[in-house]
Design an enzyme around this catalytic site. Structure first.
Site, short mmCIF file in Angstrom:
data_model
loop_
_atom_site.label_atom_id
_atom_site.label_comp_id
_atom_site.label_asym_id
_atom_site.label_seq_id
_atom_site.Cartn_x
_atom_site.Cartn_y
_atom_site.Cartn_z
N ASP A 125 0.83 -1.21 0.00
CA ASP A 125 0.00 0.00 0.00
C ASP A 125 0.87 1.26 0.00
O ASP A 125 1.98 1.26 0.52
CB ASP A 125 -0.93 -0.03 1.22
N HIS A 177 2.16 3.49 -9.06
CA HIS A 177 1.97 2.07 -9.38
C HIS A 177 3.14 1.54 -10.21
O HIS A 177 3.60 0.42 -10.00
CB HIS A 177 0.65 1.86 -10.13
N LEU A 229 10.76 -20.50 -5.54
CA LEU A 229 9.72 -19.68 -4.88
C LEU A 229 8.41 -19.71 -5.68
O LEU A 229 8.43 -19.74 -6.90
CB LEU A 229 10.21 -18.23 -4.82
C1 IPE Z 1 -5.30 -2.78 -0.19
O1 IPE Z 1 -5.04 -1.44 -0.36
C2 IPE Z 1 -5.34 -3.47 -1.52
C3 IPE Z 1 -4.05 -3.60 -2.20
C4 IPE Z 1 -2.87 -3.26 -1.73
C5 IPE Z 1 -4.12 -4.18 -3.51
P1 IPE Z 1 -6.20 -0.36 -0.47
O2 IPE Z 1 -5.54 0.96 -0.61
O3 IPE Z 1 -7.16 -0.75 -1.53
O4 IPE Z 1 -6.92 -0.51 0.94
P2 IPE Z 1 -7.83 0.49 1.75
O5 IPE Z 1 -8.89 0.99 0.82
O6 IPE Z 1 -6.93 1.60 2.21
O7 IPE Z 1 -8.34 -0.30 2.89
C1 IPE Z 2 -1.71 0.18 -3.37
O1 IPE Z 2 -1.46 1.54 -3.40
C2 IPE Z 2 -1.89 -0.40 -4.74
C3 IPE Z 2 -3.27 -0.77 -5.08
C4 IPE Z 2 -4.27 -0.79 -4.26
C5 IPE Z 2 -3.52 -1.16 -6.46
P1 IPE Z 2 -2.64 2.59 -3.38
O2 IPE Z 2 -3.03 2.90 -4.78
O3 IPE Z 2 -3.74 2.14 -2.51
O4 IPE Z 2 -1.92 3.85 -2.75
P2 IPE Z 2 -2.54 4.84 -1.66
O5 IPE Z 2 -2.94 4.01 -0.49
O6 IPE Z 2 -3.69 5.53 -2.31
O7 IPE Z 2 -1.40 5.75 -1.36
MG MG Z 3 -4.15 2.35 -0.53
#
Ligand code: IPE
Ligand code: IPE
Ligand code: MG
Length: 226
Positions: free
Chosen positions: A13, A30, A125
């Site tokens: 995240d 990303h 792995l």
């Molecule tokens: C969790 O992150 C999902 C992934 C890392 C793919 P999110 O950014 O979607 O989670 P929330 O919305 O903060 O809970």
């Molecule tokens: C996690 O990073 C990746 C996915 C959920 C695809 P985020 O896109 O949720 O990044 P933040 O949490 O908004 O910074």
């Molecule tokens: Mg996120």
């Protein structure tokens, strides 16, 4: 006695915030995040104890994001898998997606299947990407499959029917939040949880090594006594 880590799961995240902090578009985060996936996977593939790395890449809830971000993520996944196939093979890494792949376009499903097939013989792995994955959805799909069996459903039957069949030893969430966001709710029942403020694109192999070090010293009791 120190613990051996077999299965690491990561909620990757913080990509969007990483980009925004630099005045860039979220999708740039990303792209950077994908580079970290490669580094962490390569590191784990060189650690004989680590058998499985499960990475949360796209949740069943992530469809709620703006269409352009979702489309970018799909394209990035497709490009990543095609480009990294030689690296999977070089490192003897088997690719095994989890999640409900039926929601993806036919062409993305084809790429996913292709990389799965091409790496099926790799016995190092296992890198499992969680794609359109949600633990609640995974459990419901498993229960619906098991409904057809006679008699009571046992924990073992459910475990063996889930997409992800291995218990998690270390579960890490980057990006500062302390929640599971529907990730591996069953398999993480006795996982050791690690939360870090580091945003995923900034995450390094050294950060992971520190967590593994901490993990080896934890007394895991699984409900019993020392
Ligand atoms: C969790 O992150 C999902 C992934 C890392 C793919 P999110 O950014 O979607 O989670 P929330 O919305 O903060 O809970
Ligand atoms: C996690 O990073 C990746 C996915 C959920 C695809 P985020 O896109 O949720 O990044 P933040 O949490 O908004 O910074
Ligand atoms: Mg996120």
């Amino acid at each position: 006695m120190s613990n051996r880590v077999k299965h690491i799961a990561i909620i990757m995240d913080g990509n969007g915030r990483w980009a925004e902090l630099q005045g860039k578009k979220r999708v740039k985060g990303h792209e950077e995040g994908a580079k970290v996936v490669k580094k962490i996977t390569t590191y784990c593939s060189n650690m004989p104890d680590i058998e499985r790395l499960t990475l949360y890449a796209f949740s069943t809830e992530n469809w709620k994001r703006p269409r352009l971000e979702v489309e970018f993520l799909m394209k990035l996944l497709d490009t990543y898998l095609k480009k990294e196939l030689p690296v999977y093979l070089e490192n003897n890494v088997r690719f095994e997606p989890i999640g409900d792949l039926r929601a993806f376009s036919k062409s993305l499903q084809k790429t996913i299947q292709m990389v799965q097939d091409e790496t099926a013989h790799c016995d190092g792995l296992v890198q499992s990407l969680a794609l359109n994955y949600g633990a609640q959805d995974e459990i419901i799909r498993a229960v619906n499959r098991l409904k057809k069996e006679a008699g009571e459903i046992t924990a073992e039957m459910l475990s063996n029917t889930l997409d992800a069949k291995c218990d998690v030893d270390i579960l890490i969430r980057t990006g500062g939040d302390h929640r599971l966001s529907n990730f591996l709710l069953w398999q993480a029942a006795y996982a050791e949880l690690f939360f870090t403020d580091i945003l995923w694109p900034d995450y390094t192999v050294e950060d992971l090594e520190k967590i593994i070090q901490r993990f080896t010293k934890i007394e895991r009791k699984f409900g019993g006594l020392k």
